[in-house]
Enzyme design. Structure first.
Site, PDB file in Angstrom:
ATOM      1  N   SER A   1       4.963  25.640 -16.373  1.00 26.01           N
ATOM      2  CA  SER A   1       5.895  26.584 -16.992  1.00 26.01           C
ATOM      3  C   SER A   1       7.068  25.867 -17.632  1.00 26.01           C
ATOM      4  CB  SER A   1       6.489  27.537 -15.939  1.00 26.01           C
ATOM      5  OG  SER A   1       5.487  28.232 -15.278  1.00 26.01           O
TER       6      SER A   1
ATOM      7  N   HIS B   1      -3.697  30.283 -13.392  1.00 27.91           N
ATOM      8  CA  HIS B   1      -3.172  30.444 -12.038  1.00 27.91           C
ATOM      9  C   HIS B   1      -4.073  31.357 -11.223  1.00 27.91           C
ATOM     10  CE1 HIS B   1       0.435  29.469 -14.453  1.00 27.91           C
ATOM     11  NE2 HIS B   1       0.823  28.822 -13.375  1.00 27.91           N
TER      12      HIS B   1
ATOM     13  N   GLU C   1      -3.290  35.026 -11.290  1.00 28.67           N
ATOM     14  CA  GLU C   1      -3.702  35.834 -12.446  1.00 28.67           C
ATOM     15  C   GLU C   1      -5.018  36.561 -12.166  1.00 28.67           C
ATOM     16  OE1 GLU C   1      -2.759  33.915 -16.504  1.00 28.67           O
ATOM     17  OE2 GLU C   1      -2.889  32.228 -15.127  1.00 28.67           O
TER      18      GLU C   1
ATOM     19  N   ALA D   1       6.566  23.839 -12.370  1.00 33.00           N
ATOM     20  CA  ALA D   1       7.910  24.276 -12.008  1.00 33.00           C
ATOM     21  C   ALA D   1       7.815  24.813 -10.587  1.00 33.00           C
ATOM     22  CB  ALA D   1       8.382  25.365 -12.956  1.00 33.00           C
TER      23      ALA D   1
ATOM     24  N   MET E   1       3.108  27.813  -7.212  1.00 31.74           N
ATOM     25  CA  MET E   1       1.910  28.662  -7.234  1.00 31.74           C
ATOM     26  C   MET E   1       0.761  28.010  -8.005  1.00 31.74           C
ATOM     27  SD  MET E   1       3.930  32.181  -8.134  1.00 31.74           S
ATOM     28  CE  MET E   1       5.505  32.566  -7.341  1.00 31.74           C
TER      29      MET E   1
ATOM     30  N   ASN F   1      14.387  26.152  -9.355  1.00 24.74           N
ATOM     31  CA  ASN F   1      15.317  27.031  -8.624  1.00 24.74           C
ATOM     32  C   ASN F   1      15.280  26.612  -7.166  1.00 24.74           C
ATOM     33  OD1 ASN F   1      12.470  28.393  -8.838  1.00 24.74           O
ATOM     34  ND2 ASN F   1      13.396  29.221  -6.965  1.00 24.74           N
TER      35      ASN F   1
ATOM     36  N   HIS G   1      11.941  34.752 -12.901  1.00 22.37           N
ATOM     37  CA  HIS G   1      11.140  33.852 -13.737  1.00 22.37           C
ATOM     38  C   HIS G   1      12.003  33.321 -14.889  1.00 22.37           C
ATOM     39  CE1 HIS G   1       7.579  31.983 -15.299  1.00 22.37           C
ATOM     40  NE2 HIS G   1       7.645  32.639 -16.450  1.00 22.37           N
TER      41      HIS G   1
END
Ligand code: CYT
Length: 273
Positions: free
Chosen positions: A29, A82, A85, A112, A210, A234, A246
């Site tokens: 990401s 992912h 998904e 990320a 993830m 984060n 996000h």
């Protein structure tokens, strides 16, 4: 897994490429920009590749970009598949099999992630030294194709020690501070709860995300050398007095992408054999 599908996808990709790629890149990401450093890239949308799943999440482009990056032939996934998904582990890791089929023996996998280690800060880069598969699934479940790898592949050195040292050396040379630690892979798509973050810290995790774990397991099974890098986008839930979004993840990755680009470019430029 259907190796014929892998072969068909690889044949389609090979056909489009001028040169044989040596290094595979999976860009997480907000980190897809690295592919923009490729000279005159050949780009191949995922939807054009036979048997490739299609990526759906914002911040993910959904194409392969191949060509010369700092003197090395690379093929980059701009956007990955992912598990959250709804793809199976086999689908998530299909591109890794395709890379292997293309002859790639080295893969740099980025993501990320949320920081769990209290010493970390948003915007830090973390070299992945090991992982914890907390996804409750494994891409190698089911019959094993001995032609692809062993039934019980060793994971004790799946993060290549030489590549790790090389990444440290590059960071030092560029005066970029890097953290190191254990990546814990969760399915998502819900971010972890504060209690889960405490659990993961107790279990030895330094970052949580993830992705990555399925691809690394598959690359390890295939005998590929892996370098993993997390961008700490984060602090994980409960560590700061603010909710996770996000948007924050994307904003932080955009802030550090200059540093990320410099580091990964140098790692690839001087990647040892
Ligand atoms: N952050 C992230 N958890 C997080 O806190 N990017 C993935 C998972």
């Amino acid at each position: 897994m259907d190796q014929n599908a892998v072969k068909e996808a690889a044949a389609y990709v090979r056909e489009k490429l001028a040169d044989t790629p040596a290094v595979g890149l999976i860009l997480g990401s907000g980190l897809g920009v690295l592919a923009e450093e490729i000279n005159n890239p050949v780009t191949i949308p995922y939807q054009d590749i036979p048997h490739f799943p299609e990526s759906t999440v914002a911040g993910h482009k959904g194409q392969l970009a191949a060509g010369d990056l700092k003197g090395k032939q690379v093929i980059a996934m701009q956007g990955r598949f992912h598990y959250y998904e709804g793809y199976s582990m086999k689908q998530v890791t299909f591109p890794v099999r395709v890379m292997k089929e293309l002859g790639i023996e080295s893969i740099v996998i980025t993501n990320a992630a949320g920081g769990i280690n209290e010493q970390f800060n948003p915007g830090d880069l973390m070299l992945i030294t090991d992982h914890i598969n907390n996804m409750g699934d494994n891409p190698l479940l089911g019959p094993n194709d001995e032609a692809l790898g062993e039934r019980f592949p060793d994971m004790s050195q799946v993060y290549d020690a030489t590549y790790l040292q090389h990444a440290r050396d590059c960071a030092t040379k560029l005066d970029i501070t890097v953290q190191e630690g254990v990546y814990t892979g969760n399915t998502g798509p819900a971010y972890e709860t504060p209690a889960e973050v405490r659990m993961l810290r107790t279990l030895g995790g330094d970052a949580v995300g993830m992705s990555t774990v399925p691809e690394v397991i598959t690359a390890g099974h295939a005998g590929m050398r892996v370098l993993g890098i997390s961008c700490i986008a984060n602090m994980a839930a409960g560590m700061l007095d603010q909710p996770l979004t996000h948007t924050e993840v994307i904003e932080t990755t955009e802030k550090v992408r200059g540093e990320f680009l410099r580091l990964v470019s140098e790692i690839i430029r001087t990647l040892p054999n």
